[in-house]
Scaffold this active site. Structure first.
Site, PDB file in Angstrom:
ATOM      1  N   LYS A   1       8.121 -13.059   9.895  1.00 61.85           N
ATOM      2  CA  LYS A   1       6.922 -12.861  10.734  1.00 61.85           C
ATOM      3  C   LYS A   1       6.191 -14.182  10.917  1.00 61.85           C
ATOM      4  CE  LYS A   1       6.448  -8.014  10.070  1.00 61.85           C
ATOM      5  NZ  LYS A   1       7.393  -7.959   8.911  1.00 61.85           N
TER       6      LYS A   1
ATOM      7  N   LYS B   1      18.085  -6.670   8.163  1.00 56.62           N
ATOM      8  CA  LYS B   1      16.859  -7.469   8.297  1.00 56.62           C
ATOM      9  C   LYS B   1      16.523  -8.042   6.923  1.00 56.62           C
ATOM     10  CE  LYS B   1      12.596  -5.678   8.641  1.00 56.62           C
ATOM     11  NZ  LYS B   1      11.829  -6.402   7.625  1.00 56.62           N
TER      12      LYS B   1
HETATM   13  P1  BMP Z   1      10.492   0.684   4.925  1.00 52.54           P
HETATM   14  O1  BMP Z   1      11.448   1.552   5.767  1.00 52.54           O
HETATM   15  O2  BMP Z   1      10.884   0.607   3.485  1.00 52.54           O
HETATM   16  O3  BMP Z   1       9.063   1.051   5.144  1.00 52.54           O
HETATM   17  O4  BMP Z   1      10.673  -0.824   5.439  1.00 52.54           O
HETATM   18  C1  BMP Z   1      10.268  -1.235   6.710  1.00 52.54           C
HETATM   19  C2  BMP Z   1      10.532  -2.706   6.885  1.00 52.54           C
HETATM   20  O5  BMP Z   1      10.076  -3.091   8.182  1.00 52.54           O
HETATM   21  C3  BMP Z   1       9.823  -3.620   5.880  1.00 52.54           C
HETATM   22  O6  BMP Z   1      10.622  -4.775   5.686  1.00 52.54           O
HETATM   23  C4  BMP Z   1       8.548  -4.016   6.623  1.00 52.54           C
HETATM   24  O7  BMP Z   1       8.059  -5.276   6.209  1.00 52.54           O
HETATM   25  C5  BMP Z   1       9.055  -4.088   8.067  1.00 52.54           C
HETATM   26  N1  BMP Z   1       8.032  -3.846   9.085  1.00 52.54           N
HETATM   27  C6  BMP Z   1       7.255  -2.718   9.057  1.00 52.54           C
HETATM   28  O8  BMP Z   1       7.378  -1.860   8.176  1.00 52.54           O
HETATM   29  N2  BMP Z   1       6.319  -2.557  10.034  1.00 52.54           N
HETATM   30  C7  BMP Z   1       6.121  -3.448  11.032  1.00 52.54           C
HETATM   31  O9  BMP Z   1       5.287  -3.227  11.880  1.00 52.54           O
HETATM   32  C8  BMP Z   1       6.953  -4.578  11.072  1.00 52.54           C
HETATM   33  C9  BMP Z   1       7.909  -4.757  10.097  1.00 52.54           C
HETATM   34  O10 BMP Z   1       8.700  -5.795  10.145  1.00 52.54           O
END
Ligand code: BMP
Length: 229
Positions: free
Chosen positions: A71, A41
């Site tokens: 988004k 992603k």
């Molecule tokens: P992390 O595992 O480091 O928290 O990353 C999660 C990813 O998913 C980030 O890119 C964030 O922007 C995205 N994301 C999220 O965390 N929650 C949502 O509800 C939707 C997302 O796209």
């Protein structure tokens, strides 16, 4: 579920940690995990820090599912000019569902179909504040999802009951769940709740050894998954 089986349900969120040289970091993450995880992603953090052309050329040669996570939440005309930049190098595009159908998601879906790219809608988000507004509107969001008929949904691993809600309603949609690891949800928990894929960023990409981190996540997931599958 074996390590390989769990890894094949991970989408790696390629958000660069602070202070890294992005080319080296991306090379390390990608070469360690390609063929093992389901896909990648890519969103604003990588695009703004590395540049559109480099991100495009990475995506053009990347194997696995490629999700563009900007988004999108705008009028159709604006979304189209953003999507046009990446549409030939991604498999799916994520947009917010709260923008509604007419003049926005209906046209976006049609455009993506012409390019053979799939639409993924955000159902609700993983951070606590999403329960203040987005979760309160899920009945309306459901109406949008039912009208637009996207290929997939993003639903929060941090609130597994909402992953289950989406799964009960939309047996045929692909559900992606962020929130595993750094945001507190246990590996495997969203899959238990009905997700197809867990989106994981920091727990993998901020690690000096991403492969080892995936093994660690898989070992934790195996315990949860053995009690729910
Ligand atoms: P992390 O595992 O480091 O928290 O990353 C999660 C990813 O998913 C980030 O890119 C964030 O922007 C995205 N994301 C999220 O965390 N929650 C949502 O509800 C939707 C997302 O796209």
């Amino acid at each position: 579920m074996s390590i390989e089986e769990y890894a094949s349900r991970i989408i790696v969120s390629l958000d660069p940690p602070g202070g890294v040289e992005i080319g080296e970091w991306l090379e390390r993450v990608y070469t360690s995990l390609k063929g093992l995880v389901a896909g990648w992603k890519v969103g604003w953090p990588l695009i703004l820090r590395w540049g559109v052309e480099r991100v495009r050329s990475f995506l053009a040669s990347a194997s696995g599912v490629r999700l563009l996570d900007l988004k999108l939440a705008d009028i159709y005309n604006t979304m189209r000019s953003v999507v046009d930049v990446f549409v030939d190098v991604v498999d799916a595009v994520i947009a917010h569902s709260f923008i509604g159908v007419e003049g926005a998601l209906a046209e976006l879906k049609k455009l993506l179909e012409e390019y053979g790219v799939k639409l993924v809608l955000v159902y609700t988000m993983s951070h606590p504040g999403a329960s203040e507004v987005m979760d309160q509107c899920l009945d309306r969001i459901d109406e949008v999802v039912e009208r637009v008929k996207p290929w997939g949904l993003v639903a929060p691993a941090t609130r597994p009951s909402l992953v289950s809600r989406a799964r009960r309603r939309y047996g045929d949609l692909v559900i992606f769940s962020p929130g595993v690891g750094a945001q507190g949800a246990a590996p495997g928990s969203a899959i238990c709740a009905g997700a197809d894929y867990e989106i994981i960023g920091r727990s993998i990409v901020a690690s000096p050894d991403p492969l080892r981190s995936v093994y660690g996540l898989s070992a934790s997931a195996a315990k949860i998954l053995s009690s729910c599958t």
